[in-house]
Design a protein around this motif. Structure first.
Motif, PDB file in Angstrom:
ATOM      1  N   SER A 259       1.838   9.244  -5.815  1.00  0.00           N
ATOM      2  CA  SER A 259       2.398  10.540  -5.432  1.00  0.00           C
ATOM      3  C   SER A 259       3.355  11.058  -6.505  1.00  0.00           C
ATOM      4  O   SER A 259       3.313  12.240  -6.877  1.00  0.00           O
TER       5      SER A 259
ATOM      6  N   HIS B 252      -5.392   3.418   4.980  1.00  0.00           N
ATOM      7  CA  HIS B 252      -3.957   3.259   5.252  1.00  0.00           C
ATOM      8  C   HIS B 252      -3.198   4.529   4.870  1.00  0.00           C
ATOM      9  O   HIS B 252      -2.337   4.996   5.615  1.00  0.00           O
ATOM     10  N   TRP B 253      -3.522   5.065   3.690  1.00  0.00           N
ATOM     11  CA  TRP B 253      -2.841   6.278   3.241  1.00  0.00           C
ATOM     12  C   TRP B 253      -3.114   7.458   4.165  1.00  0.00           C
ATOM     13  O   TRP B 253      -2.247   8.296   4.383  1.00  0.00           O
ATOM     14  N   GLU B 254      -4.315   7.524   4.721  1.00  0.00           N
ATOM     15  CA  GLU B 254      -4.620   8.608   5.660  1.00  0.00           C
ATOM     16  C   GLU B 254      -3.769   8.467   6.923  1.00  0.00           C
ATOM     17  O   GLU B 254      -3.215   9.446   7.429  1.00  0.00           O
TER      18      GLU B 254
ATOM     19  N   THR C   4      -0.854   7.037   7.215  1.00  0.00           N
ATOM     20  CA  THR C   4       0.590   7.123   6.974  1.00  0.00           C
ATOM     21  C   THR C   4       1.029   8.444   6.335  1.00  0.00           C
ATOM     22  O   THR C   4       2.208   8.611   6.052  1.00  0.00           O
TER      23      THR C   4
ATOM     24  N   GLY D 150       1.178   4.077  -2.939  1.00  0.00           N
ATOM     25  CA  GLY D 150       1.063   5.504  -2.625  1.00  0.00           C
ATOM     26  C   GLY D 150       2.219   6.307  -3.192  1.00  0.00           C
ATOM     27  O   GLY D 150       2.031   7.422  -3.687  1.00  0.00           O
ATOM     28  N   ARG D 151       3.431   5.737  -3.137  1.00  0.00           N
ATOM     29  CA  ARG D 151       4.591   6.431  -3.716  1.00  0.00           C
ATOM     30  C   ARG D 151       4.447   6.568  -5.238  1.00  0.00           C
ATOM     31  O   ARG D 151       4.787   7.611  -5.805  1.00  0.00           O
TER      32      ARG D 151
ATOM     33  N   VAL E 131       0.180   9.614   3.340  1.00  0.00           N
ATOM     34  CA  VAL E 131       0.189   9.616   1.871  1.00  0.00           C
ATOM     35  C   VAL E 131      -0.891  10.551   1.330  1.00  0.00           C
ATOM     36  O   VAL E 131      -0.647  11.325   0.400  1.00  0.00           O
ATOM     37  N   LEU E 132      -2.092  10.518   1.927  1.00  0.00           N
ATOM     38  CA  LEU E 132      -3.166  11.398   1.443  1.00  0.00           C
ATOM     39  C   LEU E 132      -2.781  12.869   1.584  1.00  0.00           C
ATOM     40  O   LEU E 132      -3.075  13.675   0.702  1.00  0.00           O
TER      41      LEU E 132
ATOM     42  N   MET F  74       0.832  -1.206   0.000  1.00  0.00           N
ATOM     43  CA  MET F  74       0.000   0.000   0.000  1.00  0.00           C
ATOM     44  C   MET F  74       0.868   1.259   0.000  1.00  0.00           C
ATOM     45  O   MET F  74       0.545   2.237  -0.676  1.00  0.00           O
ATOM     46  N   GLU F  75       1.986   1.224   0.723  1.00  0.00           N
ATOM     47  CA  GLU F  75       2.875   2.389   0.751  1.00  0.00           C
ATOM     48  C   GLU F  75       3.570   2.579  -0.595  1.00  0.00           C
ATOM     49  O   GLU F  75       3.721   3.714  -1.067  1.00  0.00           O
TER      50      GLU F  75
END
Length: 179
Positions: free
Chosen positions: A47, A73-75, A77, A43-44, A79-80, A39-40
């Motif tokens: 992004s 998850h993005w919220e 960590t 997100g990268r 990412v959002l 998930m990270e």
């Protein structure tokens, strides 16, 4: 593409990403897609796309449930927050009666993104394959399919075998497949 389409072939650039910015394999199997690392990394990827693609970016998820999990998850960590620094975020509404308003707001945001001085370069729309916004909506020009953009749309779906999957009909005009 085997059949005629509203987008000329020279304006379509399908790309398959096998690894993300950190070099991690992008493997969206049922066993791996919910891992924090996957998930990270996703997100990268998104992004980085939002940093270089002006105007609109459309991100399609394979299901509403997966969209909810990954956005949560993005919220948690950050990412959002990173995505919001570059793009105003919109999400496919739950009610069909709200689709026109969301699309109107998304379009207006893209047209006036530089006016507010916020540093945002457009808008990011989260949607679901087979959802209310995946059929019959023309994400043309700055809304998400402009020929001058490198990678305006993103779709996440897992492989079923070792072969590349055929995209669903709803995604025939989506330019990027993350695999």
């Amino acid at each position: 593409m085997a059949s005629g389409h509203v987008i000329p072939p020279e304006n379509i650039l399908p790309i398959v990403l096998c690894a993300g910015p950190s070099g991690q394999q992008l493997e969206f199997t049922f066993q791996t897609r919910d891992t924090p690392q996957m998930m990270e990394e996703t997100g990268r990827v998104l992004s980085n796309l939002c940093n270089i693609v002006p105007g609109g970016v459309v991100c399609f998820f394979p299901s509403y449930e997966y969209e909810k999990r990954i956005l949560g998850h993005w919220e948690n960590t950050g990412v959002l927050q990173r995505l919001q620094s570059k793009k105003k975020i919109f999400q496919e509404p739950k009610k069909a009666s709200q689709v026109e308003q969301v699309l109107s707001d998304y379009s207006k945001c893209i047209q006036h993104c530089g006016d507010a001085g916020s540093g945002q370069t457009g808008a990011l729309l989260f949607s679901v394959v087979g959802g209310k916004m995946s059929e019959g909506i023309n994400f043309s020009d700055d809304l998400g399919r402009s020929s001058e953009k490198l990678i305006p749309s993103l779709i996440l779906f897992p492989p079923t075998t070792g072969e590349l999957p055929a995209p669903p009909l709803a995604t025939s005009s989506i330019n990027t497949v993350l695999y």
